[in-house]
Design a protein around this motif. Structure first.
Motif, PDB file in Angstrom:
ATOM      1  N   ARG A  80       0.830  -1.218   0.000  1.00 42.28           N
ATOM      2  CA  ARG A  80       0.000   0.000   0.000  1.00 42.28           C
ATOM      3  C   ARG A  80       0.856   1.257   0.000  1.00 42.28           C
ATOM      4  N   CYS A  84       0.796   4.150  -2.887  1.00 40.04           N
ATOM      5  CA  CYS A  84       0.616   5.587  -2.634  1.00 40.04           C
ATOM      6  C   CYS A  84       1.756   6.393  -3.253  1.00 40.04           C
ATOM      7  N   ASP A  89      -2.702   4.192  -5.729  1.00 37.34           N
ATOM      8  CA  ASP A  89      -3.423   3.599  -4.601  1.00 37.34           C
ATOM      9  C   ASP A  89      -4.916   3.462  -4.867  1.00 37.34           C
TER      10      ASP A  89
END
Length: 273
Positions: A80, A84, A89
């Motif tokens: 994750r 990002c 994301d």
């Protein structure tokens, strides 16, 4: 997926990230050759680790959403963070799940399911294959990528004081792998057929190359190998291996200029019948 030996998530993550760096072009080539009927919009990455396959698939299919599934919360957190940092994301959903468990979470109805170096960790792969078949959208594709074994790095005559050390270290853990990873190196074609798939493509790809990350990849890989192989190595081999792993020593892997990654990966592309 989790490694059979006892290593921390951070150790495993380091190897997975180095693997992704070393094999980036190789993985991109595999995704480009998949026999797809149309560009997938919904993809599931089973045993995603820290995201090597997930990001290769996002790059290859810019309109796709990927559901990344793994047992490790730490790996999914790193994935994750990378998503990002890359600004993707919004296209990634992470799901923590034990694929050997009785109840799978809702993974949607994907057009493509990708499983790279994860199926051989399954205790009941035949059950996993049947579940993937039930999961796929009509006409969807299941891509399985598996390694023949962990890559080799050293020339056959290295190190100079103990030639052939790397092969002996791998041989020392063959019994362990046979017991704990019985499906490593398996022919997945018959198992896919038995689970209700038609195998549309199968190819074995040989990889040999260098690059900036090879020394660090070799060091991380052989460091992990040492722990499992130590009981099966003679003291002279163990001492030579420790010299290679000593980052400050004159014989460190990190100082060698003759390292190369050598491995084979087989890809099966299968469609539900």
């Amino acid at each position: 997926m989790a490694h059979p030996h006892q290593h921390s998530d951070s150790d495993q993550a380091e190897i997975l990230d180095l693997d992704a760096e070393v094999f980036a072009e190789h993985t991109a080539d595999i995704t480009a050759r998949l026999p797809l009927r149309s560009e997938p919009r919904r993809i599931v990455d089973l045993g995603c680790g820290t995201g090597a396959g997930t990001f290769a698939l996002l790059d290859r299919f810019p309109d796709a959403q990927v559901t990344a599934v793994d047992t490790s919360a730490g790996h999914l957190r790193l994935l994750r963070e990378k998503a990002c940092a890359r600004g993707v994301d919004g296209r990634v959903r992470t799901v923590q799940a034990d694929l050997d468990g009785d109840d799978w979470p809702d993974l949607g109805t994907p057009d493509l399911v990708w499983a790279s170096a994860s199926l051989h960790h399954m205790a009941h792969p035949d059950r996993v294959l049947r579940r993937v078949r039930e999961l796929l959208a009509p006409g969807g594709l299941f891509a399985v990528v598996e390694l023949a074994g962990f890559p080799r790095f050293l020339p056959a005559d290295a190190p100079e004081n103990r030639p052939g050390l790397e092969e002996r270290a791998h041989a020392a853990i063959d019994g362990h792998h046979a017991e704990h990873l019985p499906h490593r190196g398996a022919d997945w074609g018959p198992m896919l057929t038995a689970a209700g798939f038609t195998v549309e493509d199968e190819r074995t790809l040989t990889f040999e190359g260098g690059g900036e990350a090879v020394g660090r990849y070799a060091h991380g890989g052989l460091r992990r190998l040492r722990g499992a192989a130590a009981p099966g190595l003679v003291p002279e081999d163990l001492a030579a291996l420790d010299e290679l792993l000593d980052t400050d020593g004159p014989n460190s892997l990190l100082h060698r200029t003759d390292l190369a990654v050598r491995t084979e990966r087989t890809v099966w592309a299968a469609r539900a019948r």
